[in-house]
Enzyme design. Structure first.
Site, mmCIF file in Angstrom:
data_model
loop_
_atom_site.group_PDB
_atom_site.id
_atom_site.type_symbol
_atom_site.label_atom_id
_atom_site.label_comp_id
_atom_site.label_asym_id
_atom_site.label_seq_id
_atom_site.Cartn_x
_atom_site.Cartn_y
_atom_site.Cartn_z
ATOM 1 N N GLY A 31 34.566 64.338 43.321
ATOM 2 C CA GLY A 31 34.314 63.326 44.340
ATOM 3 C C GLY A 31 35.124 63.639 45.580
ATOM 4 O O GLY A 31 35.994 64.514 45.569
ATOM 5 N N SER A 33 37.836 63.407 48.663
ATOM 6 C CA SER A 33 39.240 63.040 48.745
ATOM 7 C C SER A 33 39.332 61.538 49.007
ATOM 8 O O SER A 33 38.644 61.003 49.885
ATOM 9 C CB SER A 33 39.908 63.815 49.900
ATOM 10 O OG SER A 33 41.259 63.437 50.042
ATOM 11 N N GLY A 34 40.154 60.841 48.221
ATOM 12 C CA GLY A 34 40.266 59.396 48.374
ATOM 13 C C GLY A 34 39.304 58.604 47.518
ATOM 14 O O GLY A 34 39.294 57.371 47.569
ATOM 15 N N SER A 35 38.488 59.293 46.718
ATOM 16 C CA SER A 35 37.528 58.580 45.865
ATOM 17 C C SER A 35 38.180 58.016 44.601
ATOM 18 O O SER A 35 37.560 57.242 43.879
ATOM 19 C CB SER A 35 36.361 59.500 45.478
ATOM 20 O OG SER A 35 36.821 60.630 44.756
ATOM 21 N N LYS A 37 40.072 60.048 42.168
ATOM 22 C CA LYS A 37 40.110 60.973 41.028
ATOM 23 C C LYS A 37 41.478 60.986 40.338
ATOM 24 O O LYS A 37 41.560 60.837 39.118
ATOM 25 C CB LYS A 37 39.749 62.387 41.495
ATOM 26 C CG LYS A 37 38.347 62.530 42.052
ATOM 27 C CD LYS A 37 38.043 63.947 42.479
ATOM 28 C CE LYS A 37 38.936 64.426 43.603
ATOM 29 N NZ LYS A 37 38.813 63.633 44.852
ATOM 30 N N SER A 38 42.537 61.172 41.108
ATOM 31 C CA SER A 38 43.876 61.245 40.514
ATOM 32 C C SER A 38 44.300 59.906 39.923
ATOM 33 O O SER A 38 44.920 59.855 38.858
ATOM 34 C CB SER A 38 44.901 61.709 41.554
ATOM 35 O OG SER A 38 44.643 63.043 41.948
ATOM 36 N N SER A 105 36.004 69.837 44.082
ATOM 37 C CA SER A 105 34.945 70.786 43.679
ATOM 38 C C SER A 105 33.630 70.434 44.375
ATOM 39 O O SER A 105 32.697 69.969 43.738
ATOM 40 C CB SER A 105 34.775 70.816 42.160
ATOM 41 O OG SER A 105 34.814 69.543 41.562
#
Length: 202
Positions: A31, A33-35, A37-38, A105
């Site tokens: 997704g 950046s900022g979605s 994920k981490s 990705s």
């Protein structure tokens, strides 16, 4: 104790999975950046650990300061970044360990490369579907602001494309849901994939 090394066969993946009481799988979070994920990866790690699973998170900050510290953000380097991550993930899986891979990705080619290296049966693509506008509002590291100002080049979503996954195994509306709901939905999907079947012990 007498030691005999006549049996030279390595300990198999299935034996390691049996010892850990889990099926090793790669949960690939993709997704913008900022979605989230981490954040989702950390939430899943904590919940799975509570359930007795052994999990390893791999994310951009971790690998970019280590094994991939020599790579930049060109298309070629990004592809190599994903290739190395997938190879490391495969080693974890062969050790019986579940991985949560948190990487933008951005192209279908990159995600297909990861799936092919890791193995279709062990790879589950989870798309965090959050609109660009929402990700920009979050912008926890100020990256979008820098990209808009021209201070960061080839930034995904601004001057570098993000290709929507063609056939993700799971789509999470991280732009609309709370993190608790997102983790819950992900767990509902993941648990059946990593739990040992009861028949295994019969």
């Amino acid at each position: 104790m007498d030691l005999h090394f006549s049996d030279t066969l390595p300990i198999s993946r299935s034996e390691k999975e049996q010892r850990l009481n889990q099926r090793a799988r790669a949960i690939w979070l993709t997704g913008l950046s900022g979605s989230g994920k981490s954040t989702l990866g950390l939430g899943l790690e904590k919940e799975l650990f509570k359930h007795g699973f052994l999990v390893q998170i791999l994310d951009g900050d971790l690998v970019r300061t280590g094994i991939n510290s020599n790579l930049a953000f060109s298309v070629t380097d990004r592809l190599e970044n994903i290739r190395r991550i997938a190879e490391v993930t495969k080693l974890f899986i062969l050790s019986g360990i579940i991985t949560i891979d948190c990487f933008i990705s951005p192209t279908n080619e990159m995600r297909s490369l990861a799936r092919n290296i890791i193995g279709t049966d062990d790879f589950f693509e989870v798309f965090l579907n959050s609109p660009l506008e929402t990700c920009e509002l979050r912008d926890p590291k100020g990256l979008y602001a820098k990209a808009r100002a021209g201070k960061i080049r080839d930034f995904t979503g601004i001057d570098s494309p993000f290709e929507i996954p063609e056939n993700p195994d799971l789509v999470l509306k991280s732009g609309e849901w709370t993190i608790d709901r997102t983790v819950e939905k992900a767990l509902q999907f993941i648990l059946p994939k990593i739990q040992m079947p009861s028949s295994f012990y019969n």
